[in-house]
Design an enzyme around this catalytic site. Structure first.
Site, PDB file in Angstrom:
ATOM      1  N   ASP A  13      -8.796   8.418  27.220  1.00 40.93           N
ATOM      2  CA  ASP A  13      -9.065   9.638  26.445  1.00 40.93           C
ATOM      3  C   ASP A  13      -9.359   9.374  24.970  1.00 40.93           C
ATOM      4  O   ASP A  13      -9.063  10.201  24.104  1.00 40.93           O
ATOM      5  CB  ASP A  13      -7.886  10.631  26.558  1.00 40.93           C
ATOM      6  CG  ASP A  13      -7.626  11.025  27.992  1.00 40.93           C
ATOM      7  OD1 ASP A  13      -8.588  11.034  28.787  1.00 40.93           O
ATOM      8  OD2 ASP A  13      -6.460  11.330  28.313  1.00 40.93           O
ATOM      9  N   LYS A  16     -14.462   8.256  24.821  1.00 42.50           N
ATOM     10  CA  LYS A  16     -15.529   7.387  25.351  1.00 42.50           C
ATOM     11  C   LYS A  16     -16.755   8.211  25.742  1.00 42.50           C
ATOM     12  O   LYS A  16     -17.894   7.802  25.526  1.00 42.50           O
ATOM     13  CB  LYS A  16     -15.017   6.603  26.578  1.00 42.50           C
ATOM     14  CG  LYS A  16     -13.819   5.710  26.275  1.00 42.50           C
ATOM     15  CD  LYS A  16     -13.277   5.034  27.513  1.00 42.50           C
ATOM     16  CE  LYS A  16     -12.636   5.960  28.517  1.00 42.50           C
ATOM     17  NZ  LYS A  16     -11.401   6.622  28.046  1.00 42.50           N
ATOM     18  N   GLY A  40     -11.829  11.756  32.863  1.00 40.68           N
ATOM     19  CA  GLY A  40     -12.354  13.028  32.371  1.00 40.68           C
ATOM     20  C   GLY A  40     -13.019  12.732  31.040  1.00 40.68           C
ATOM     21  O   GLY A  40     -12.339  12.477  30.049  1.00 40.68           O
ATOM     22  N   HIS A  41     -14.342  12.683  31.025  1.00 42.30           N
ATOM     23  CA  HIS A  41     -15.089  12.314  29.814  1.00 42.30           C
ATOM     24  C   HIS A  41     -15.807  13.543  29.267  1.00 42.30           C
ATOM     25  O   HIS A  41     -16.676  14.106  29.924  1.00 42.30           O
ATOM     26  CB  HIS A  41     -16.089  11.195  30.131  1.00 42.30           C
ATOM     27  CG  HIS A  41     -15.419   9.923  30.577  1.00 42.30           C
ATOM     28  ND1 HIS A  41     -16.103   8.827  31.029  1.00 42.30           N
ATOM     29  CD2 HIS A  41     -14.106   9.584  30.625  1.00 42.30           C
ATOM     30  CE1 HIS A  41     -15.229   7.868  31.321  1.00 42.30           C
ATOM     31  NE2 HIS A  41     -14.016   8.303  31.096  1.00 42.30           N
ATOM     32  N   GLN A 224     -10.642   5.175  31.704  1.00 44.26           N
ATOM     33  CA  GLN A 224      -9.247   4.816  31.366  1.00 44.26           C
ATOM     34  C   GLN A 224      -9.216   3.931  30.110  1.00 44.26           C
ATOM     35  O   GLN A 224     -10.081   4.066  29.269  1.00 44.26           O
ATOM     36  CB  GLN A 224      -8.540   4.128  32.562  1.00 44.26           C
ATOM     37  CG  GLN A 224      -8.237   5.064  33.720  1.00 44.26           C
ATOM     38  CD  GLN A 224      -9.410   5.351  34.634  1.00 44.26           C
ATOM     39  OE1 GLN A 224     -10.034   4.449  35.132  1.00 44.26           O
ATOM     40  NE2 GLN A 224      -9.710   6.612  34.856  1.00 44.26           N
TER      41      GLN A 224
HETATM   42  P1  GDP Z   1     -12.572  10.082  27.167  1.00 46.50           P
HETATM   43  O1  GDP Z   1     -11.825  10.188  28.436  1.00 46.50           O
HETATM   44  O2  GDP Z   1     -12.317   8.784  26.458  1.00 46.50           O
HETATM   45  O3  GDP Z   1     -14.040  10.354  27.301  1.00 46.50           O
HETATM   46  O4  GDP Z   1     -11.999  11.212  26.190  1.00 46.50           O
HETATM   47  P2  GDP Z   1     -11.654  12.746  26.605  1.00 46.50           P
HETATM   48  O5  GDP Z   1     -12.911  13.491  26.768  1.00 46.50           O
HETATM   49  O6  GDP Z   1     -10.694  12.773  27.726  1.00 46.50           O
HETATM   50  O7  GDP Z   1     -10.842  13.210  25.334  1.00 46.50           O
HETATM   51  C1  GDP Z   1     -11.367  13.164  24.055  1.00 46.50           C
HETATM   52  C2  GDP Z   1     -11.341  14.594  23.471  1.00 46.50           C
HETATM   53  O8  GDP Z   1     -11.566  14.541  22.081  1.00 46.50           O
HETATM   54  C3  GDP Z   1     -12.432  15.491  24.032  1.00 46.50           C
HETATM   55  O9  GDP Z   1     -11.951  16.812  24.069  1.00 46.50           O
HETATM   56  C4  GDP Z   1     -13.544  15.356  22.999  1.00 46.50           C
HETATM   57  O10 GDP Z   1     -14.400  16.489  22.971  1.00 46.50           O
HETATM   58  C5  GDP Z   1     -12.743  15.258  21.733  1.00 46.50           C
HETATM   59  N1  GDP Z   1     -13.346  14.461  20.651  1.00 46.50           N
HETATM   60  C6  GDP Z   1     -14.084  13.332  20.727  1.00 46.50           C
HETATM   61  N2  GDP Z   1     -14.325  12.851  19.486  1.00 46.50           N
HETATM   62  C7  GDP Z   1     -13.721  13.687  18.616  1.00 46.50           C
HETATM   63  C8  GDP Z   1     -13.568  13.687  17.201  1.00 46.50           C
HETATM   64  O11 GDP Z   1     -14.022  12.821  16.483  1.00 46.50           O
HETATM   65  N3  GDP Z   1     -12.850  14.721  16.665  1.00 46.50           N
HETATM   66  C9  GDP Z   1     -12.295  15.703  17.426  1.00 46.50           C
HETATM   67  N4  GDP Z   1     -11.598  16.647  16.813  1.00 46.50           N
HETATM   68  N5  GDP Z   1     -12.410  15.721  18.751  1.00 46.50           N
HETATM   69  C10 GDP Z   1     -13.094  14.711  19.349  1.00 46.50           C
HETATM   70  P1  IMO Z   2     -10.285   8.621  30.984  1.00 42.59           P
HETATM   71  O1  IMO Z   2     -11.420   7.857  31.599  1.00 42.59           O
HETATM   72  C1  IMO Z   2      -5.990   8.929  30.428  1.00 42.59           C
HETATM   73  C2  IMO Z   2      -3.448   7.692  33.769  1.00 42.59           C
HETATM   74  C3  IMO Z   2      -2.642   8.716  34.514  1.00 42.59           C
HETATM   75  C4  IMO Z   2      -1.440   7.889  34.896  1.00 42.59           C
HETATM   76  C5  IMO Z   2      -2.051   6.531  35.211  1.00 42.59           C
HETATM   77  C6  IMO Z   2      -2.320   6.294  36.689  1.00 42.59           C
HETATM   78  O2  IMO Z   2     -10.523  10.073  30.870  1.00 42.59           O
HETATM   79  O3  IMO Z   2      -9.838   7.969  29.724  1.00 42.59           O
HETATM   80  P2  IMO Z   2      -4.141   7.218  38.390  1.00 42.59           P
HETATM   81  O4  IMO Z   2      -4.471   8.607  38.824  1.00 42.59           O
HETATM   82  O5  IMO Z   2      -5.272   6.485  37.771  1.00 42.59           O
HETATM   83  O6  IMO Z   2      -3.493   6.409  39.466  1.00 42.59           O
HETATM   84  O7  IMO Z   2      -3.021   7.395  37.249  1.00 42.59           O
HETATM   85  O8  IMO Z   2      -3.272   6.488  34.502  1.00 42.59           O
HETATM   86  N1  IMO Z   2      -4.904   7.948  33.695  1.00 42.59           N
HETATM   87  C7  IMO Z   2      -5.546   8.309  32.578  1.00 42.59           C
HETATM   88  N2  IMO Z   2      -5.072   8.597  31.350  1.00 42.59           N
HETATM   89  N3  IMO Z   2      -7.312   8.932  30.657  1.00 42.59           N
HETATM   90  C8  IMO Z   2      -7.812   8.628  31.863  1.00 42.59           C
HETATM   91  O9  IMO Z   2      -9.124   8.498  32.092  1.00 42.59           O
HETATM   92  C9  IMO Z   2      -6.907   8.341  32.913  1.00 42.59           C
HETATM   93  N4  IMO Z   2      -7.050   8.024  34.226  1.00 42.59           N
HETATM   94  C10 IMO Z   2      -5.819   7.772  34.679  1.00 42.59           C
HETATM   95  O10 IMO Z   2      -2.307   9.820  33.681  1.00 42.59           O
HETATM   96  O11 IMO Z   2      -0.607   7.723  33.772  1.00 42.59           O
HETATM   97 MG    MG Z   3     -10.494  11.469  29.375  1.00 39.55          MG
END
Ligand code: GDP
Ligand code: IMO
Ligand code: MG
Length: 424
Positions: A13, A16, A40-41, A224
């Site tokens: 999270d 990416k 979840g991207h 991840q």
């Molecule tokens: P990922 O799994 O690495 O793709 O990241 P996620 O999408 O799960 O979580 C990142 C969250 O931060 C999302 O809600 C993005 O829209 C948000 N986000 C990304 N870059 C920024 C930033 O620079 N500032 C803020 N406030 N939010 C951001």
């Molecule tokens: P992105 O790509 C954050 C965490 C779960 C749990 C552990 C194992 O959005 O960064 P699993 O279902 O993979 O067996 O769970 O890994 N986890 C993540 N945490 N971002 C993710 O993906 C994750 N995918 C799995 O919360 O702790």
């Molecule tokens: Mg994510």
């Protein structure tokens, strides 16, 4: 642009999705190499928000080829739903998406076993996303897995499914006191999926080798993060794949010599979803306030994310494992209101100063962080587009982290939208 691997530097999270979307502009192919729909991207374009779970974030651009590599475990139901979701939002998914024919499939019994195992573990649970990821990878490694290509051969698919169900139903009934699955129901459903997915199946290593020969650029989209890596992370509180840079080769069939750069994405602070050690985690009222500032709720499960200070000890380990050429810092704007900001530079464990990541998860759980404190900048950074125009204290924060890690930053993100980005 070179062939670049994008890696989550700690617990996932990191943002990416936003960074892959940005860099897709300059590349031709985007490929996922591990994980599944546990990811979840999030990508924000204008007023629209897209959350991608399985399909590469590059899909939001026209004329880019998106690939799901062999290292990914694919839930066909989730894949078809995601395609439908995108199409309902006007995003065309057809010849621009290919799925490895040797990627392993996730079945309903994997999801059920994920849920039941977690339940049985009680307070020792991992906090998985319950998407069946762990059980599907376990079947792959124990040579019980069923692959995409098996969907094309009814007879062999049926045999493999029957063998699996014999074992899984036994486990479900006798170990977990659960309900068995019907062979016919799964068989019929998966044959329906097969008909829909068949046009997307492809030999991904061949496609990528051809791309490399034509001097096209490939972006490898990690899911991840490094601390969730099954080998290098905070085992057993990890996922079941290798989100680290090396995983890009195994999960796509591209040789290491064809990778030019590895970029680590890190937040300006740390977060974690699920259980497991997190030394710099916030507590009390501040934790709740901060979570709201950063809108730190899971993009896949909606769970509140645990938040904490930037952890340079874990990050140094992540640099060691991935050998990042550059780092990207996201969510700097979330720190805008803080008077002081801390960076964890070492841990104390039983009176001893630890500067390296302790491999023993029990030790990590009982470490106390040692902090360096820096002044905040107390002003909004969201509208800034030029690195030099960032407040001096914000630059000092970024530069101190870069100095501690020995890696330069090339992008700083100060908002979720595409344009809220500073290229250094
Ligand atoms: P990922 O799994 O690495 O793709 O990241 P996620 O999408 O799960 O979580 C990142 C969250 O931060 C999302 O809600 C993005 O829209 C948000 N986000 C990304 N870059 C920024 C930033 O620079 N500032 C803020 N406030 N939010 C951001
Ligand atoms: P992105 O790509 C954050 C965490 C779960 C749990 C552990 C194992 O959005 O960064 P699993 O279902 O993979 O067996 O769970 O890994 N986890 C993540 N945490 N971002 C993710 O993906 C994750 N995918 C799995 O919360 O702790
Ligand atoms: Mg994510």
């Amino acid at each position: 642009m070179p062939n670049i691997v994008i890696v989550g530097s700690l617990f996932g999270d990191e943002g990416k999705g936003k960074i892959v979307d940005l860099l897709t502009e300059k590349c031709d192919y985007v490929v996922r190499f591990q994980g599944g729909n546990n990811a979840g991207h999030t990508v924000e374009i204008g007023d629209e928000q897209f959350i991608l779970h399985l399909i590469p974030s590059g899909i939001l651009h026209n004329n880019k080829v998106c690939l799901i590599g062999n290292g990914v475990v694919v839930d066909p139901q989730a894949l078809l739903e995601e395609m439908q979701f995108l199409e309902s939002r006007g995003i065309f998914v057809d010849g621009n998406l290919k799925v490895s024919d040797i990627a392993h499939l996730i079945f309903p019994y994997h999801k059920k076993l994920d849920e039941l195992r977690e339940h049985k573990k009680g307070n020792k649970k991992i906090g998985t996303t319950k998407r069946g990821i762990g059980p599907a990878y376990a079947d792959k490694v124990s040579r019980m897995g069923i692959r995409m290509i098996d969907l094309l051969n009814e007879k062999s698919f049926s045999e493999k499914l029957r063998n699996n169900l014999e074992e899984k139903n036994d486990l479900l009934k006798n170990v977990y006191a659960g309900q068995p699955f019907s062979f016919q129901e799964i068989f019929d459903t998966y044959m329906e999926y097969a008909a829909k997915i068949k046009p997307y199946l492809a030999n991904v290593p061949m496609i990528l080798m051809d791309a490399i020969k034509k001097r096209k650029n490939i972006l490898f989209e990690g899911a991840q993060g490094t601390m969730l890596d099954v080998d290098f992370g905070t085992y057993p509180y990890v996922t079941s794949s290798n989100p680290t840079a090396g995983g890009a080769c195994i999960g796509t069939g591209v040789a290491p010599s064809k990778i030019d750069q590895v970029i680590g994405v890190t937040k300006a602070y740390s977060t974690r979803v699920g259980e497991g050690p997190f030394p710099t985690e916030f507590s009390g009222d501040f934790a709740g306030w901060f979570r709201e500032q950063g809108k730190e709720f899971g993009a896949t499960t909606g769970r509140p994310r645990r938040c904490g200070w930037f952890d340079a000890v874990l990050m140094k380990y992540s640099v060691l494992i991935n050998h990042f050429d550059y780092l990207v810092m996201t969510k700097l704007d979330v720190l805008d209101k803080l008077e002081t900001i801390k960076i964890c530079t070492a841990y104390m464990y039983k009176g001893e100063l630890l500067e390296l990541f302790p491999q023993d998860t029990d030790v990590l759980t009982n470490c106390t962080p040692v902090y360096e404190e820096l002044p905040g900048w107390m002003q909004s950074t969201n509208a800034i587009r030029d690195y030099k125009k960032l407040p001096a204290n914000a630059r000092a924060y970024i530069e101190r982290i870069s100095e501690l890690l020995g890696v330069p930053f090339n992008i700083v993100s100060i908002g979720a939208k595409r344009e809220e980005t500073i290229f250094i």
